[in-house]
Scaffold this motif. Structure first.
Motif, PDB file in Angstrom:
ATOM      1  N   GLY A 150       0.795  -1.221   0.000  1.00  0.00           N
ATOM      2  CA  GLY A 150       0.000   0.000   0.000  1.00  0.00           C
ATOM      3  C   GLY A 150       0.831   1.275   0.000  1.00  0.00           C
ATOM      4  N   THR A 155      -6.355   3.790   9.915  1.00  0.00           N
ATOM      5  CA  THR A 155      -6.089   2.528  10.603  1.00  0.00           C
ATOM      6  C   THR A 155      -5.390   2.752  11.944  1.00  0.00           C
ATOM      7  OG1 THR A 155      -5.615   1.845   8.357  1.00  0.00           O
ATOM      8  CG2 THR A 155      -5.357   0.186  10.048  1.00  0.00           C
ATOM      9  N   MET A 201       0.515   4.641  -2.364  1.00  0.00           N
ATOM     10  CA  MET A 201       0.510   6.026  -1.880  1.00  0.00           C
ATOM     11  C   MET A 201       1.554   6.836  -2.656  1.00  0.00           C
ATOM     12  SD  MET A 201       1.487   7.495   1.949  1.00  0.00           S
ATOM     13  CE  MET A 201       0.140   6.841   2.906  1.00  0.00           C
TER      14      MET A 201
END
Ligand SMILES: *Cc1c(COP(=O)(O)O)cnc(C)c1O
Length: 391
Positions: A69, A146, A73
């Motif tokens: 991830g 998160t 980004m």
């Protein structure tokens, strides 16, 4: 000489990775083929279609970046920004700060809009920043933080970006597959996610999607993207529609089998059903926590069902509790980060891990580990409170 590695079988209820669906692990072990094999190209096309379904988009430039991830980004920022550009970045947890790093390392200015950790992004503050910086190229924010368990209003934030003529850039690493997300309906221009959160695939892949407007920005750059590997102009040559696909890098073949299977599971269940399942198990889990006398950090209206920030009761050794859960119950939960370190546990109910079995397992384990530390909790109530939600 060492022996083959055989990991213990854990329940992964932290901030990610989450429990991987056995169907996904089975897909991973199928025979490797070449990355330009026509059968593999067919698979890539299917992955693209399934990702378009998951993101709710018709964006042509929708694909998984061959890295985690964080690379998604970085891909979004380095492709959309050119040295000297200005970006408005919202920060209400750990990942907003990483966006700032990406913007600044790209030689650009990050105008920060801060909110407290544990709170949703304040729309008024964002609008003020947009008014003060009419030259900003994009507005970037995290949909599902998160680090805190907070959901921000991605639809309203994307609408604000559009109103002030900015590209809307969204971190959906933890939101994709877990809560409502509608890339086209909400007018999102660039979005990235991760394979190991609510998709319950193995870690290491980052689905991304760019709107036609964002693609135009990438194609008309004055300067080259500083990252060769993440340059979408080059990646498009391999993932694009053209029948003449050319080598850019060797795709992670087997992990893409796994991603295909994970996306197929999501498609079979249906997005609405997947979102509803996450809400159901979260509701049962919180009912159990509260019956035990524990509380949740985030206000009800901005809680993420897939990431529960549980307040550590006074006098409890939070690290010891986590190691007890791991050693005695093969259960992993996460610690707090930054200003919330030592104050919360992060309990993920993501994807395949969002199940009744895991909710009851975690409540039982938490209760016994808290009792072992002589914490003041209500005993023998949590499981029945959770079960009453299931009816
Ligand atoms: C996990 C996560 C990331 C980073 O993903 P990796 O796969 O660990 O690189 C980025 N943003 C958010 C919101 C996340 O939860």
């Amino acid at each position: 000489m060492s022996n083959s590695f055989h990991p213990p079988v854990r329940s992964l209820m932290g901030p990610g990775p989450s429990d991987v669906n056995p169907r996904v692990l089975e897909a991973l072990s199928r025979p490797t083929i070449g990355h330009l094999d026509p059968e593999f190209i067919r698979l890539m096309d299917e992955i693209k279609g399934l990702l378009q379904y998951a993101f709710k988009t018709r964006n042509e430039l929708t694909l998984p970046i061959s890295a985690p991830g964080s690379a998604g980004m970085e891909a979004v920022f380095v492709n959309l920004l050119e040295r000297g550009d200005k970006a408005i970045v919202c920060s209400n947890g750990a990942f907003g700060g990483r966006m700032q790093e990406n913007v600044e390392r790209a030689g650009c200015t990050a105008v920060m809009v801060h909110d407290d950790w544990g709170k949703a992004i304040d729309l008024e503050k964002v609008e003020t920043a947009l008014k003060q910086h009419p030259d900003a190229k994009l507005l970037a924010f995290v949909h599902a933080e998160t680090s805190t368990g907070v959901r921000s209003d991605a639809q309203a934030l994307a609408a604000l970006a559009r109103q002030y003529d900015c590209l809307a850039v969204v971190d959906a690493v933890t939101s994709l597959g877990g809560v409502e997300l509608d890339v086209d309906g909400w007018g999102i221009d660039a979005i990235y996610s991760g394979s190991q959160k609510c998709l319950s695939c193995i870690p290491g892949l980052s689905p991304v999607s760019f709107s036609p407007k964002a693609v135009e920005v990438i194609k008309t750059r004055k300067t080259k993207v500083q990252s060769w590997f993440l340059d979408m102009n080059l990646v498009m040559g391999y993932w694009g529609q053209s029948s003449k696909r050319s080598y850019h890098h060797t795709a992670p073949i087997n992990p893409l089998y796994a991603l295909h299977e994970a996306l197929l599971c999501l498609h079979e269940e249906g997005l609405d059903n997947a979102w509803a399942r996450h809400t159901l198990h979260h509701t049962a889990f919180v009912a159990g926590l509260e019956a035990m006398g524990l509380s949740v950090l985030v206000a009800q209206e901005s809680r993420l069902p897939q990431l529960n920030a549980v307040c550590v009761p006074q006098g409890v050794d939070e690290a010891l509790l986590r190691s007890t859960l791991l050693a005695q119950y093969d259960l992993e939960i996460g610690a707090g980060l930054g200003t919330l370190a030592g104050k919360i546990w992060r309990v993920g109910l993501m994807g395949y891990a969002s199940s009744q079995k895991n909710v009851l397992h975690c409540l039982t384990a938490l209760e016994s580990a808290l009792v072992a530390q002589k914490a003041e909790v209500q005993t023998a109530r949590a499981v029945s409170a959770a079960l009453s939600v299931y009816g």
